[in-house]
Write an enzyme that holds these catalytic residues in place. Structure first.
Site, short mmCIF file in Angstrom:
data_model
loop_
_atom_site.label_atom_id
_atom_site.label_comp_id
_atom_site.label_asym_id
_atom_site.label_seq_id
_atom_site.Cartn_x
_atom_site.Cartn_y
_atom_site.Cartn_z
N ASN A 7 0.88 -1.18 0.00
CA ASN A 7 0.00 0.00 0.00
C ASN A 7 0.91 1.22 0.00
O ASN A 7 1.44 1.62 1.03
CB ASN A 7 -0.89 -0.04 1.25
N GLY A 212 -14.41 4.23 10.83
CA GLY A 212 -13.07 4.47 11.37
C GLY A 212 -12.77 5.94 11.29
O GLY A 212 -13.68 6.77 11.42
N GLU A 386 -8.16 -5.80 5.03
CA GLU A 386 -8.02 -5.44 3.61
C GLU A 386 -6.81 -6.12 2.99
O GLU A 386 -6.85 -6.52 1.82
CB GLU A 386 -7.92 -3.91 3.47
P1 AMP Z 1 -9.40 3.26 11.66
O1 AMP Z 1 -9.40 4.44 10.73
O2 AMP Z 1 -10.21 2.11 11.17
O3 AMP Z 1 -8.02 2.86 12.11
O4 AMP Z 1 -10.17 3.76 12.99
C1 AMP Z 1 -9.64 4.78 13.79
C2 AMP Z 1 -10.71 5.26 14.75
O5 AMP Z 1 -11.13 4.17 15.58
C3 AMP Z 1 -10.21 6.35 15.69
O6 AMP Z 1 -11.14 7.43 15.73
C4 AMP Z 1 -10.20 5.65 17.03
O7 AMP Z 1 -10.49 6.53 18.08
C5 AMP Z 1 -11.31 4.65 16.89
N1 AMP Z 1 -11.19 3.63 17.93
C6 AMP Z 1 -10.21 2.75 18.14
N2 AMP Z 1 -10.42 2.08 19.29
C7 AMP Z 1 -11.56 2.59 19.84
C8 AMP Z 1 -12.31 2.35 21.03
N3 AMP Z 1 -11.91 1.43 21.90
N4 AMP Z 1 -13.43 3.07 21.25
C9 AMP Z 1 -13.82 4.01 20.38
N5 AMP Z 1 -13.16 4.28 19.24
C10 AMP Z 1 -12.05 3.59 18.97
#
Ligand code: AMP
Length: 400
Positions: A7, A212, A386
């Site tokens: 990536n 996310g 992914e």
């Molecule tokens: P990603 O882009 O898929 O890596 O997701 C990132 C997001 O997931 C960020 O805003 C993190 O705060 C959220 N995230 C990760 N762990 C938690 C958690 N335990 N509770 C709430 N949000 C989370």
């Protein structure tokens, strides 16, 4: 069979070496600050091998970065394979495939030209992806390369879902339409959902919520994407970490005139200063927002409420679009980890047969059914992968 998944970004390159048949991960890592000073991270997943954490390695271009990755993988002491011959193919993540690609593809000269043609649609991402492919071709002559597109899964959307109500020539001449993104993730979790439910993909109506830092929701009917919330660019749909999501285009004229802003300045605000960061003034990270809200910050609570409400509305919309839904999937950082946000999103959907099980929902990061036994719509937690999806697609294409 081992597949190297790449990536490539403009100054970074993430990699994983995996076996798509067993799902085993052999090594993963990251090259950062390519073209600057170069930092290399290597995490072998085999016992007794030592990792490297952001060590200095000169990487003037992506070619040195790829060579560094290959050297680490075959290193006599800490490598995970004996030689380069053990890498059967390379799968490249490519952000935009336009209308040219509705599935993953073996990379040929013609395909490279088609990727170049897609650059105007993703001017920040596609050039970096192309650079990554060229660097691999230079370092690994003769090894088959496959392109796996974020947009490809959504090419099955009907015209009524992908067209914007603009003069038709913007579509005909300029390819302005909804493309959708996160396709590799939605495809992976939809396939896993079918496996978990013991059904064929063709038998299921699914709503996949990839929540996310970037977020999108997709309606998957019979294994095919029929609608999705991101649009011509990944700015559309839900409010995200720093992206606004959908908004009334009239706001642009009003704000730009009032503050004498250029379109580039406006887009910078919409991409980097909006979303839950913009509303809360606290953070783009949902964990920070949860903590700030607990300490009494109301705008942090409002930002999360707006996000959850947006997901709930999309679930309702896509159930209507498909004439029903068998299962709702939560995936990505928020979807896999936030017990409270999943509950909030699903609450109030009892009228359409969604009933959560609070105890079953109290889980993070592993496949689980989180709805009650008598919920007619199943709610599933499925960690996305992914890289594994890219490796599986790559293997399928190389095997013919
Ligand atoms: P990603 O882009 O898929 O890596 O997701 C990132 C997001 O997931 C960020 O805003 C993190 O705060 C959220 N995230 C990760 N762990 C938690 C958690 N335990 N509770 C709430 N949000 C989370």
């Amino acid at each position: 069979m081992n597949i190297l998944v790449i990536n490539a970004g403009s100054s970074s390159l993430k990699y994983q070496l995996l076996n798509p048949e067993t799902g085993d991960l052999l090594a993963k890592g990251l090259c950062e600050r390519i073209g600057i000073d170069g930092k290399f991270t290597y995490k072998p997943q085999v016992d007794g091998k030592e990792k490297l954490d952001a060590v200095d390695v000169a990487m003037p271009t992506h070619s040195e970065a790829i060579q560094t990755v290959l050297d680490a993988l075959v290193d006599p002491k800490n490598g995970v394979i004996g030689s380069m011959k053990e890498i059967d193919a390379v799968g490249h993540r490519v952000v935009h495939g336009g209308e040219a690609f509705n599935q993953s593809v073996l990379i040929t000269d013609e395909v490279m030209q088609a990727l170049e043609d897609c650059i105007p649609l993703a001017p920040l991402h596609n050039p970096a992806n192309i650079t990554g492919i060229k660097a691999c071709q230079a370092c690994m002559p003769g090894v088959p390369m496959v392109g796996v597109f974020d947009t490809a899964f959504h090419q099955t959307m009907p015209a009524k879902a992908y067209m914007y109500a603009l003069p038709y020539e913007y579509y005909e001449n300029d390819k302005v339409r909804r493309y959708g993104f996160h396709g590799t993730s939605h495809k992976y979790v939809a396939a896993r959902a079918a496996a978990m439910l013991g059904k064929k993909p063709e038998e299921l109506k699914l709503i996949s919520c990839h929540l996310g830092n970037g977020s999108s929701v997709t309606a998957v009917d019979g294994g095919k994407s029929v609608d999705t919330s991101m649009g011509f660019t990944p700015l559309a749909g839900l409010p995200m970490g720093t992206r606004s999501g959908d908004l009334d285009a009239g706001i642009l004229q009003y704000v730009m005139n009032k503050y004498n802003m250029s379109i580039d300045e406006m887009l910078n605000v919409l991409n980097k200063k909006s979303g839950v960061q913009g509303v809360s003034g606290v953070s783009s990270d949902f964990r920070d927002l949860e903590n700030a809200h607990k300490e009494g910050n109301e705008r942090a609570g409002l930002a999360v409420d707006m996000f959850n409400y947006g997901v709930k509305k999309l679930i309702g919309a896509y159930a209507a679009a498909m004439g029903g839904v068998d299962a709702i999937i939560f995936t990505a950082g928020v979807g896999e980890n936030s017990v409270s946000q999943r509950l909030d999103i699903a609450s109030g959907l009892e009228f359409m047969g969604v009933k959560m099980d609070a105890e079953a929902n109290n889980v993070r990061g592993k496949e689980a059914v989180i709805s009650a036994a008598d919920s007619t719509v199943k709610v599933l937690l499925i960690p996305t992968n992914e890289e594994l999806m890219i490796a599986m697609d790559t293997a399928a294409i190389v095997k013919g």
